[in-house]
Design a protein around this motif. Structure first.
Motif, PDB file in Angstrom:
ATOM      1  N   TRP A  69     -45.515 -56.980   1.670  1.00 40.85           N
ATOM      2  CA  TRP A  69     -46.947 -56.761   1.519  1.00 40.85           C
ATOM      3  C   TRP A  69     -47.313 -56.490   0.062  1.00 40.85           C
ATOM      4  O   TRP A  69     -48.311 -57.019  -0.443  1.00 40.85           O
ATOM      5  N   HIS A  73     -49.747 -58.838  -1.908  1.00 36.80           N
ATOM      6  CA  HIS A  73     -50.990 -58.178  -2.321  1.00 36.80           C
ATOM      7  C   HIS A  73     -51.243 -58.373  -3.814  1.00 36.80           C
ATOM      8  O   HIS A  73     -52.394 -58.522  -4.243  1.00 36.80           O
ATOM      9  N   GLY A 289     -54.208 -50.581   2.795  1.00 34.40           N
ATOM     10  CA  GLY A 289     -53.965 -52.015   2.893  1.00 34.40           C
ATOM     11  C   GLY A 289     -52.865 -52.385   3.865  1.00 34.40           C
ATOM     12  O   GLY A 289     -53.034 -53.301   4.680  1.00 34.40           O
ATOM     13  N   TYR A 290     -51.747 -51.684   3.787  1.00 31.12           N
ATOM     14  CA  TYR A 290     -50.616 -52.045   4.654  1.00 31.12           C
ATOM     15  C   TYR A 290     -50.711 -51.359   6.013  1.00 31.12           C
ATOM     16  O   TYR A 290     -50.722 -52.018   7.063  1.00 31.12           O
TER      17      TYR A 290
END
Length: 364
Positions: A69, A73, A289-290
């Protein structure tokens, strides 16, 4: 098999446990010997300098979802002169199975899976080490205590049923905890039960009172266990003050013998270090985000996971890690009957100067 262990009815745990047990049984019949992880012949020698030349057709298969990720990202995967194929494979038993199937080049796990890989005849090497800056204050595992068990201290474990997975770090936590309070595996009943990454197998076994105690993940796993079963009397205990936090990136020797993959690994580890630094510096963004957007957790649980992990440390040298692994080998070999071997053979020293940052990662 450690003394005092008994079989457990796997139907209680559903499909997740069935898969885990299938993997465990697969390796139970592998050769019970230590392996000298040197090249069998051909390819790049493990003593040779890591190559610099990597072709665009080189592919590394990496099982590290959080690092994946971070790479995606930030767009880092597009800056590499080779291709990474990410695999959703984590945890010692699954990584070992993938290595055996030649379906994975880089696996991530705690400190025991590489040791167990050697014991089942799979030569591997550690190429990166991640630790917690304060492993006592932020342990990776706690002890889950079953509702109604009456266990309030570790001395109460005598005669009790304890979940035990010989191929995973939980086995080391069990043995070290017992040793710290003057008990041994002969004083308890070990129930062989591989753990899942999310902790559902162990927490389900505790809730259904198939076992009285089990090491479970700290942070979100322990919190969810208490949310669900705390009203019934479930509790958690912190284990005695020993470290349980090593997270290792390790690879099959066959990957290192491939010159193109070895060159790719040399580059990848530099970017891996950058990814650890990014996680340390962007904890709120990682949580949002994750864990929230990708994993579907709510904001409070996402923050709990990040906070429980504490601060990241990448050791400038691996001397302490080598000593820690040797102690784990000695401890577990005495309990399981597996052969003792030299822990230094687990590490690839060529990556030691590459897998750190100077100055160390800053506290946030």
């Amino acid at each position: 098999m450690p003394r005092g262990r008994k079989r457990t009815p796997w139907g209680l745990y559903g499909l997740t446990a069935f898969v885990a047990v299938s993997v465990a049984l697969l390796f139970a019949f592998a050769p019970n010997r230590a392996v000298n992880a040197e090249p069998a012949g051909g390819g790049l020698a493990l003593s040779a300098p890591l190559p610099d030349r990597v072709g665009k057709d080189t592919v590394l298969v990496v099982g590290d979802p959080v690092t994946q990720w971070v790479f995606e990202h930030n767009g880092w995967d597009k800056q590499l002169p080779f291709r990474i194929r990410w695999a959703q494979i984590t945890g010692g038993p699954d990584v070992t199975e993938a290595f055996h199937a030649r379906a994975l080049d880089v696996g991530v796990g705690a400190n025991v899976p590489p040791i167990h890989a050697i014991w089942v005849g799979l030569p591997v090497k550690i190429i990166a080490i991640r630790q917690r800056r304060d492993p006592v204050a932020t342990p990776s595992f706690v002890w889950g205590i079953a509702p109604g068990s009456g266990i309030t201290r570790f001395e109460d474990l005598k005669g009790r049923r304890i979940a035990f997975s010989p191929s995973q770090v939980q086995s080391q936590i069990v043995v070290q905890t017992l040793k710290a309070v003057g008990l041994s595996t002969k004083d308890v009943k070990l129930v062989e039960l591989p753990s899942s990454i999310g902790g559902d197998v162990y927490t389900s076994a505790l809730a259904s009172k198939v076992v009285d105690a089990a090491p479970i993940g700290g942070g979100i796993v322990a919190e969810r266990y208490l949310r669900k079963f705390g009203r019934d009397g479930a509790r958690v205990l912190r284990h005695p003050p020993f470290r349980d936090d090593l997270v290792l990136s390790y690879v099959p020797v066959t990957t290192l013998e491939d010159p193109g993959k070895a060159a790719a690994l040399k580059l990848y580890i530099g970017w891996w270090v950058k990814a650890q630094q990014w996680q340390q510096d962007h904890k709120a963004e990682l949580a949002r985000g994750y864990y929230q957007q990708q994993q579907g957790l709510n904001a409070a649980d996402a923050k709990l996971i990040v906070d429980a992990a504490g601060d990241i440390a990448l050791p400038a040298d691996w001397n302490d890690a080598r000593a820690y692994q040797q102690a784990a080998i000695d401890l577990l070999s005495a309990e399981t009957g597996r052969p003792r071997f030299d822990a230094t053979t687990l590490f690839d020293p060529r990556f030691e100067p590459l897998a750190t940052v100077r100055p160390p990662l800053a506290r946030r």
